[in-house]
Each structure stands twice: as structure tokens, then as C-alpha cells.
Design a protein around this motif. Structure first.
Motif, short mmCIF file in Angstrom:
data_model
loop_
_atom_site.label_atom_id
_atom_site.label_comp_id
_atom_site.label_asym_id
_atom_site.label_seq_id
_atom_site.Cartn_x
_atom_site.Cartn_y
_atom_site.Cartn_z
N SER A 83 41.93 3.44 -21.08
CA SER A 83 42.41 2.80 -19.99
C SER A 83 42.86 1.57 -20.53
N ASP A 84 44.19 1.03 -20.71
CA ASP A 84 44.82 -0.13 -21.42
C ASP A 84 44.56 -0.23 -22.64
N ASP B 286 41.44 0.51 -24.11
CA ASP B 286 40.10 0.44 -24.24
C ASP B 286 39.61 1.81 -23.99
N TYR C 212 36.41 4.28 -23.21
CA TYR C 212 35.19 4.33 -22.50
C TYR C 212 34.58 5.70 -22.85
N LYS D 80 31.91 1.11 -24.51
CA LYS D 80 33.27 0.51 -24.32
C LYS D 80 33.79 0.01 -25.65
N VAL E 247 37.94 5.47 -15.06
CA VAL E 247 38.35 4.23 -15.08
C VAL E 247 39.76 4.14 -13.97
N GLY F 54 40.38 -1.21 -13.25
CA GLY F 54 39.33 -1.91 -13.90
C GLY F 54 38.15 -1.69 -13.29
N ASP F 55 37.72 -0.61 -12.62
CA ASP F 55 36.56 -0.38 -12.02
C ASP F 55 35.88 1.03 -12.80
N ASN G 81 31.07 0.43 -11.82
CA ASN G 81 30.77 -0.76 -12.76
C ASN G 81 29.14 -1.05 -12.95
#
Length: 374
Positions: free
Chosen positions: A195-196, A198, A200, A213, A230, A233-234, A256
């Protein structure tokens, strides 16, 4: 917003109901799993059997791209990809195979899993449009648990046994392995999501659920992680929470790093895949009595059921029997394609006394975790 992650469940008899993966598209809920002997795809709760009664099958993962529905699984000894119900065999059935995940990027279809070699070692593999690529060299068992594609980069989460017999969590990027752990403790990477920019990864190390991460780990809880997602942002992780390896775990969703939604109050339930669509959070898994289920925003929905005695057409005397969870020899009989891999994960939930009752030889690591079955 669509996200697909994978997971797995075990039940207590030879033909149980398993819910492995969930995907939502245009308001329709798709779930991959197994009903009896059939690889099954549920759409809005209606089951479609992808195999017939003579072919023991299981659907492990589902992905929807436009109007096309892709399901990855097994049929007898073959790895199979179904596109809109049409079967494509990825292997010829000559060796044992285990399929984990399917992901679609543009016109390319990726499937991850593992297949035995001539030395009876699992080789981690991905198939791109039916063409196989090996991720490990076959010297030690290796597993490809989840595949995700972002900006033409192909990420695979999995794990491999090292020279000392310990299990190392691994992330492959475009075929190159990157160790997430140092190999001193057993660790598993089970699901990957990007995501973006990043990356995970969800898994566990020495019984502790972790999220990596960009390679940096964060501890979540004692238990097992099955999938990660994701959204906005969560970070959502579906899995099982337990205070010790002697407990079978409780279906849990972490948001989170916190248990945002306890899916079950008691142990013996399983959460295997998480998917977020808009404001709704879906989790696929299994409830008591070998019932395939999914949760929507914490509310449970049954996909299968155990008939009552009054339902003569569907009732079977075997429903009266207590599931056998602590006899490994019987467990071998129903796991089938899962063989040692499923047994290995399962037996760590047994108490030492239960392990002794199995009359099976185990190899333990320093943390008393079973790492092989003889």
C-alpha cells in the motif's frame, strides 16, 4: 476498494466444511473453501461445486477482476486454477502439491504454492499464466503462502527451513528472497500486502503474531496470523489468538495492532482471511462443529450447517460423533493433501499429554514447538 488475502482452516472429520478466502466485488461476496469432498465457491452464500464427488478438491483462494472470477485450489493431486468455473490444471498430479493464493494484475494471473520434488522436499513456486517459476532450490522445505503484485513487482510471502532445521520467514521480491527473521526461532510469513509503496507482511515468530512493515517487525499478540489487509492507513490482521500453544486459538481480528473485533469468545474457532470493502470488514473462517462461516463487521454468517435429526435427507450418523482432535494417526487420514504441513501446524495446539497419546514421534525445537513429524 478490493483486497484479497489468503488463509486456511482445519476441521475434525474427513469431509468437513472449510472457508479459506473472501473477496468482495460490486457488492457480491465470494468465498473459497471446501464443502464435503467438493472444492467450493460461495457467491452471496450460494455454493457452486467446482469438482465432482469423485474428485477430492479444495478451493484455497479467490480473486475477482472485472467480470471474471478466479479460484485457485487442488483437485486430487493436481494444482488447479478455475476461471469462471473452467478448470486449468497447473500440475500433472505426479507429485504432492499445495496451493495458497491467487492474484490478478492486468491480464496476468499469478498463483503461489509449493510442490514436492524427487527428494520429498517442498519447493516454493509461483505460476504466472500457467508457467511455473521456482523460488527455492529444493534442498529444504519451502512454502509460498501469499502473492501480491504492485507496479509490476511480484511479492511472495512464505517461509523456508534452514540448515539447522529452524523455519525462517521470507519475502520474495521478483524471485529474490529476503529473510525477515534470523533463523534462531521458528517464524512464518503468511500474507503480504502493498500500500502506497509500503510492504506489509503478517506472520508469527515463536508463537507471537508479527507485522513486518518494510522489513521492520512489530509484535501484536500471542497467536497465529493468517492474512493482512491495509485500507486507508489502517492495518488489519486476521488470525487466531491464544495464550499458549496448548490452546487451539480463537478467531480474532486485529486493527492497527489491537484486537478491534473479537470474533469469538471461545477457543476452537478460526479466522483465515480478511477483506475490506468500503466501510465493511469481512473475515472468512470456521466456527464450532466444522461450519464454514464468514463475519461481516463482527456479525457471523453460516455458509454450511450440521443438519438436525429431523432433516432425514441430509442427516448422517457421523454428525453425532465427537470430532477427534488429538489422534495424529486419524488426523493424517483426513488431512489428505495437507499431509505433513497441516499436521505440523495442527499438532502444536496439542498439549504434551495429547502428543504422547498420538503414538507418533515428534522433533521439537528449544521452545518445545514441533518442527517435524516422523
Amino acid at each position: 476498494e478490493e483486497v484479497m488475502v489468503t488463509g486456511r482452516v482445519q476441521d475434525g472429520d474427513g469431509t468437513g466444511e472449510w472457508s479459506d478466502d473472501v473477496c468482495v466485488s460490486d457488492g457480491a461476496v465470494y468465498i473459497a473453501g471446501k464443502e464435503g469432498h467438493y472444492a467450493t465457491l460461495w457467491k452471496n452464500g450460494v455454493a457452486q461445486h467446482l469438482t465432482d464427488r469423485s474428485d477430492d478438491g479444495r478451493a484455497f483462494s479467490v480473486y475477482v477482476s472485472g467480470d471474471d472470477v478466479y479460484v485457485a485450489g487442488i483437485e486430487n493431486r493436481c494444482a488447479v486454477l478455475w476461471e469462471n468455473g473452467v478448470r486449468q490444471r497447473l500440475t500433472d498430479g505426479s507429485t504432492m502439491v499445495w496451493i495458497e493464493s491467487v492474484f490478478v494484475s492486468g491480464s496476468d494471473v499469478f498463483v503461489s504454492g509449493e510442490e514436492y520434488n524427487e527428494e520429498d522436499k517442498y519447493i516454493a513456486k509461483i505460476w504466472k499464466n500457467g508457467k511455473v517459476q521456482e523460488l527455492s532450490n529444493g534442498e529444504h522445505n519451502a512454502y509460498a503462502s501469499s502473492v501480491f503484485v504492485s507496479d509490476s513487482d511480484v511479492y511472495v510471502a512464505g517461509y523456508e527451513v534452514n540448515e539447522k532445521g529452524n523455519i525462517v520467514a521470507i519475502l520474495w521480491k521478483n524471485g529474490e528472497p529476503h529473510s525477515l527473521t534470523d533463523g534462531k526461532k521458528n517464524a512464518w510469513a503468511r500474507s503480504v500486502y502493498v500500500s502506497d509503496g509500503d510492504v506489509y507482511v503478517a506472520g508469527e515468530e515463536s508463537g507471537i503474531v508479527k507485522v513486518w512493515k518494510n522489513g521492520v517487525p512489530a509484535d501484536i499478540s500471542r497467536g497465529t496470523a493468517k492474512s493482512i489487509f491495509v485500507s486507508g492507513g489502517d492495518v488489519y490482521v486476521a488470525g487466531n489468538e491464544g495464550s499458549s500453544t496448548s490452546e487451539r486459538g480463537r478467531a480474532t481480528l486485529w486493527k492497527n495492532g489491537f484486537s478491534d473485533n473479537d470474533l469469538a469468545d471461545d477457543y476452537g474457532t478460526f479466522a483465515n482471511a480478511v477483506f475490506v470493502s468500503g466501510d465493511d470488514v469481512y473475515v472468512a473462517g470456521e466456527s464450532f462443529g466444522d461450519v464454514a462461516v464468514f463475519w461481516k463487521n463482527g456479525e457471523i454468517h453460516n455458509l454450511t450447517y450440521i443438519p438436525s435429526r429431523d432433516d432425514d435427507e441430509n442427516y448422517d450418523d457421523s454428525y453425532d460423533e465427537e470430532p477427534e482432535y488429538n489422534t495424529i494417526n486419524e488426523l493424517r487420514g483426513y488431512v489428505g493433501q495437507g499431509n505433513a504441513k497441516a499436521l505440523l501446524e495442527y499438532v502444536n495446539y496439542l498439549t504434551p499429554e495429547q502428543q504422547e497419546e498420538t503414538e507418533t514421534d515428534f522433533t521439537f525445537d528449544k521452545k518445545n514447538t514441533v518442527i517435524s513429524i516422523i
